[in-house]
Design a protein around this motif. Structure first.
Motif, short mmCIF file in Angstrom:
data_model
loop_
_atom_site.label_atom_id
_atom_site.label_comp_id
_atom_site.label_asym_id
_atom_site.label_seq_id
_atom_site.Cartn_x
_atom_site.Cartn_y
_atom_site.Cartn_z
N TYR A 133 -38.78 93.57 -20.75
CA TYR A 133 -39.57 94.00 -19.60
C TYR A 133 -38.64 94.75 -18.64
N ILE A 134 -39.13 95.84 -18.08
CA ILE A 134 -38.36 96.64 -17.14
C ILE A 134 -39.19 96.85 -15.88
N LEU A 135 -38.60 96.53 -14.75
CA LEU A 135 -39.18 96.84 -13.44
C LEU A 135 -38.21 97.75 -12.72
N SER A 136 -38.56 99.01 -12.58
CA SER A 136 -37.72 99.94 -11.83
C SER A 136 -38.38 100.23 -10.50
N ASP A 137 -37.78 101.13 -9.73
CA ASP A 137 -38.35 101.44 -8.42
C ASP A 137 -39.52 102.42 -8.52
N ARG A 138 -39.81 102.93 -9.73
CA ARG A 138 -40.89 103.90 -9.88
C ARG A 138 -41.95 103.49 -10.89
N SER A 139 -41.58 102.65 -11.85
CA SER A 139 -42.53 102.31 -12.90
C SER A 139 -42.13 100.99 -13.54
N LEU A 140 -43.00 100.51 -14.42
CA LEU A 140 -42.70 99.32 -15.22
C LEU A 140 -42.86 99.70 -16.69
N ARG A 141 -42.12 98.98 -17.54
CA ARG A 141 -42.19 99.24 -18.97
C ARG A 141 -42.17 97.91 -19.71
N VAL A 142 -43.00 97.82 -20.75
CA VAL A 142 -43.07 96.63 -21.59
C VAL A 142 -42.84 97.05 -23.03
N PRO B 137 -32.35 99.57 -29.96
CA PRO B 137 -31.48 98.72 -29.13
C PRO B 137 -32.16 98.34 -27.83
N ALA B 138 -31.47 97.49 -27.08
CA ALA B 138 -32.03 97.04 -25.80
C ALA B 138 -32.24 98.23 -24.87
N PRO B 139 -33.35 98.26 -24.15
CA PRO B 139 -33.61 99.39 -23.25
C PRO B 139 -32.71 99.34 -22.02
N ARG B 140 -32.57 100.49 -21.38
CA ARG B 140 -31.78 100.61 -20.16
C ARG B 140 -32.64 101.24 -19.07
N LEU B 141 -32.24 100.98 -17.84
CA LEU B 141 -32.92 101.63 -16.73
C LEU B 141 -32.68 103.13 -16.79
N PRO B 142 -33.70 103.95 -16.49
CA PRO B 142 -33.48 105.40 -16.46
C PRO B 142 -32.42 105.76 -15.42
N SER B 143 -31.73 106.85 -15.69
CA SER B 143 -30.68 107.29 -14.77
C SER B 143 -31.25 107.55 -13.38
N GLY B 144 -30.59 107.00 -12.38
CA GLY B 144 -31.04 107.19 -11.00
C GLY B 144 -32.07 106.20 -10.53
N HIS B 145 -32.49 105.29 -11.39
CA HIS B 145 -33.49 104.29 -11.02
C HIS B 145 -32.79 102.96 -10.69
N GLU B 146 -33.46 102.19 -9.85
CA GLU B 146 -33.00 100.85 -9.53
C GLU B 146 -34.05 99.84 -10.02
N GLY B 147 -33.59 98.67 -10.42
CA GLY B 147 -34.53 97.67 -10.88
C GLY B 147 -33.85 96.63 -11.75
#
Length: 249
Positions: free
Chosen positions: A109-118, A17-27
């Motif tokens: 694509y995910i841009l959080s406050d700590r990392s990026l994920r593709v 399924p579609a990814p989600r931001l990790p708990s406690g992360h912003e982005g």
């Protein structure tokens, strides 16, 4: 949604399924620009034309040479070869078109406050996560066809990405394990600037490596960290405004 009529294919390929931001992360979780789908379909169409041209050339070769061989089964063998090649081409046409069309909807694509994920791919799923503390270089790549569609790729490289070993095939490039691409985005400059700002923020607050000429200051008293945080907030707001809204599933 494009995934409803083709749910059988998604179940067959076990697409997550579609990814989600990790708990406690912003982005932000987002996709490529809509023009990227048209770009991919154009590339796929050109590839199919090339395959069709190869089949025609092969058929002409068979007729010109094999049909003139004085062997009782030569004609039968030639027709079987032509038939198998044509059948394989016709079978892969709808499957290839469907996979190419769905690739856009399931490229994340995910841009959080700590990392990026593709995350990309349907038949061969690939997912890469990079922390901002390890990122060494961010660049924008754009070929002439992408320029016509108004899209570009953002290339992110981490430490150790200068070699040629450990690479694996990508869509149009052979990607190194230390490289990630935000493919087909229409706000490449904004994404690059946000990533660079977060890299600076992590380094200025002591979360990453520092250049020898840049002494590390305590995080609580570093004016550079405060300035970087303010710049990051401004750039993130600009990025969110430029990105398309998140589509509901």
């Amino acid at each position: 949604m494009t995934d409803v009529p083709h749910a059988w294919l998604l179940r067959l390929l076990k697409v997550p399924p579609a990814p989600r931001l990790p708990s406690g992360h912003e982005g932000r979780v987002f996709r490529s620009a809509p023009a990227f789908r048209r770009y991919q379909l154009l590339r796929w169409g050109v590839q199919q034309l090339g395959v069709a041209a190869g089949l025609v050339a092969g058929a002409l070769f068979l007729r010109e040479f094999i049909f003139h061989v004085d062997y009782p089964l030569s004609h039968a063998i030639a027709w079987v070869l032509e038939g198998l090649a044509l059948l394989g081409f016709l079978v892969q046409l709808p499957v290839g078109f469907l996979v190419t069309r769905l690739d856009y909807a399931f490229r994340w694509y995910i841009l959080s406050d700590r990392s990026l994920r593709v995350r990309e791919g349907l038949v061969s799923l690939q997912e890469k996560t990079m922390t901002f503390a390890n990122i060494q270089q961010v660049s924008i790549q754009q070929n002439p066809i992408q320029r016509l569609f108004g899209i570009a790729d953002v290339k992110v490289e981490t430490a150790g990405g200068g070699g040629s070993g450990g690479s694996k095939g990508g869509e149009a490039h052979r990607e190194h394990l230390h490289e990630a691409y935000f493919r087909g985005v229409d706000n490449a400059a904004e994404i690059r600037d946000v990533i660079l700002a977060r890299v600076r923020l992590h380094r200025d607050t002591g979360l990453g490596e520092h250049a020898p000429e840049e002494p590390v200051e305590p995080a609580g008293t570093s004016t550079a960290a405060l300035e970087a945080a303010t710049e990051l907030l401004t750039e993130m707001r600009a990025l969110r405004g430029a990105m398309p809204p998140r589509q509901p599933r």
